[in-house]
Motif scaffolding. Structure first.
Motif, PDB file in Angstrom:
ATOM      1  N   SER A  85      -0.424   9.057  -8.949  1.00  0.00           N
ATOM      2  CA  SER A  85      -1.172   9.082  -7.684  1.00  0.00           C
ATOM      3  C   SER A  85      -1.174  10.484  -7.077  1.00  0.00           C
ATOM      4  N   GLU A  86      -2.155  10.709  -6.207  1.00  0.00           N
ATOM      5  CA  GLU A  86      -2.241  11.996  -5.493  1.00  0.00           C
ATOM      6  C   GLU A  86      -1.009  12.188  -4.610  1.00  0.00           C
ATOM      7  N   GLY A  87      -0.552  11.101  -3.998  1.00  0.00           N
ATOM      8  CA  GLY A  87       0.632  11.182  -3.133  1.00  0.00           C
ATOM      9  C   GLY A  87       1.853  11.675  -3.883  1.00  0.00           C
ATOM     10  N   LEU A  88       2.085  11.116  -5.064  1.00  0.00           N
ATOM     11  CA  LEU A  88       3.260  11.511  -5.857  1.00  0.00           C
ATOM     12  C   LEU A  88       3.129  12.956  -6.338  1.00  0.00           C
ATOM     13  N   SER A 137      -6.243   3.789   2.793  1.00  0.00           N
ATOM     14  CA  SER A 137      -6.232   2.761   1.742  1.00  0.00           C
ATOM     15  C   SER A 137      -6.292   1.358   2.350  1.00  0.00           C
ATOM     16  N   MET A 138      -5.527   1.135   3.415  1.00  0.00           N
ATOM     17  CA  MET A 138      -5.533  -0.191   4.063  1.00  0.00           C
ATOM     18  C   MET A 138      -6.904  -0.521   4.641  1.00  0.00           C
ATOM     19  N   LEU A 139      -7.516   0.443   5.303  1.00  0.00           N
ATOM     20  CA  LEU A 139      -8.835   0.196   5.897  1.00  0.00           C
ATOM     21  C   LEU A 139      -9.888  -0.066   4.827  1.00  0.00           C
ATOM     22  N   GLN A 140      -9.776   0.646   3.695  1.00  0.00           N
ATOM     23  CA  GLN A 140     -10.718   0.420   2.589  1.00  0.00           C
ATOM     24  C   GLN A 140     -10.553  -0.989   2.023  1.00  0.00           C
ATOM     25  N   GLN A 141      -9.280  -1.409   1.853  1.00  0.00           N
ATOM     26  CA  GLN A 141      -9.008  -2.758   1.332  1.00  0.00           C
ATOM     27  C   GLN A 141      -9.493  -3.831   2.311  1.00  0.00           C
ATOM     28  N   CYS A 142      -9.344  -3.558   3.616  1.00  0.00           N
ATOM     29  CA  CYS A 142      -9.856  -4.503   4.633  1.00  0.00           C
ATOM     30  C   CYS A 142     -11.374  -4.618   4.531  1.00  0.00           C
ATOM     31  N   VAL A 187       0.843  -1.206   0.000  1.00  0.00           N
ATOM     32  CA  VAL A 187       0.000   0.000   0.000  1.00  0.00           C
ATOM     33  C   VAL A 187       0.876   1.254   0.000  1.00  0.00           C
ATOM     34  N   ALA A 188       1.993   1.211   0.755  1.00  0.00           N
ATOM     35  CA  ALA A 188       2.904   2.366   0.814  1.00  0.00           C
ATOM     36  C   ALA A 188       3.486   2.669  -0.562  1.00  0.00           C
ATOM     37  N   ARG A 189       3.695   1.633  -1.373  1.00  0.00           N
ATOM     38  CA  ARG A 189       4.182   1.857  -2.752  1.00  0.00           C
ATOM     39  C   ARG A 189       3.059   2.384  -3.643  1.00  0.00           C
ATOM     40  N   GLU A 190       1.841   1.870  -3.426  1.00  0.00           N
ATOM     41  CA  GLU A 190       0.697   2.279  -4.250  1.00  0.00           C
ATOM     42  C   GLU A 190       0.369   3.762  -4.101  1.00  0.00           C
ATOM     43  N   VAL A 191       0.472   4.295  -2.862  1.00  0.00           N
ATOM     44  CA  VAL A 191       0.063   5.692  -2.644  1.00  0.00           C
ATOM     45  C   VAL A 191       1.046   6.704  -3.236  1.00  0.00           C
TER      46      VAL A 191
END
Length: 202
Positions: A45-48, A96-101, A36-40
């Motif tokens: 992405s908004e993060g990048l 993101s993690m909570l959404q995937q959970c 997830v840390a790589r995905e964001v």
């Protein structure tokens, strides 16, 4: 939809990936903090975008992806930038993690996080599981696996919560100093417990 979350953690070389994969083979969805840390911060992405706006295009590779080594160098040299980056990315990673959970289609879900306790992610889960081995075995396994020096492994272990602290915080502990067959039995026993705790029939 999975409402019951198990936080899985363990120090470097402890075998948490092996444990996570055994759960996955039994049909349990994994949500991995490192992935997830790589995905964001992936391309587009908004993060990048936010990082590029803040630090400039020097942190981009020619293909538009994040230049991780350049970013590491910047935050290693400047505490203010490291704190800024953590304040930006940690909430994105949690969301993101909570959404995937939430989206997971298994009776419960395993949140895999090397820094579960250090980053306060244990507050997001129903129960925590620690894969535990001695520091000596950690060093031995990691040096062999990653072809790095013992000092390098010691530095990583030193930067994480102590073994005693993790043991005191974990709800469940798997001792992974033995054979893989014994490990599978331990994981299966916990799987049955988690099925009961998530109170959904298999």
């Amino acid at each position: 939809m999975a409402d019951y979350i198990i936080g899985l953690t363990g120090g470097i070389g402890s075998g948490k990936t092996t444990v996570a994969n055994i759960f996955a083979n039994m049909g349990i969805v994994l949500v991995d903090a490192d992935i997830v840390a790589r995905e964001v911060v992936s391309k587009g992405s908004e993060g990048l975008k936010r990082i590029t706006t803040h630090l400039g295009t020097i942190i981009l590779l020619e293909d538009g992806n994040l230049n991780r080594s350049k970013l590491r160098q910047i935050i290693f040299d400047d505490d203010k930038e490291r704190l800024w980056l953590n304040a930006l990315l940690h909430p994105m990673i949690r969301t993101s993690m909570l959404q995937q959970c939430k989206d997971a289609q298994s009776n419960y879900v395993i949140m895999v996080a090397p820094l579960l306790f250090e980053n306060g992610l244990d507050r997001l889960v129903n129960r925590t599981l620690l894969v535990d081995i001695s520091p000596e075995l950690q060093k031995q396994r990691t040096v062999t696996r990653d072809a790095v020096t013992a000092q390098h492994v010691e530095n990583i272990i030193g930067s994480q919560a102590s073994r005693a602290e993790k043991l005191s915080k974990a709800d469940d502990v798997i001792d992974n100093q033995g054979e893989i067959s014994a490990l599978k039995c331990k994981v299966e026993a916990l799987h049955n417990l988690y099925l009961k705790l998530s109170s959904k029939p298999e």
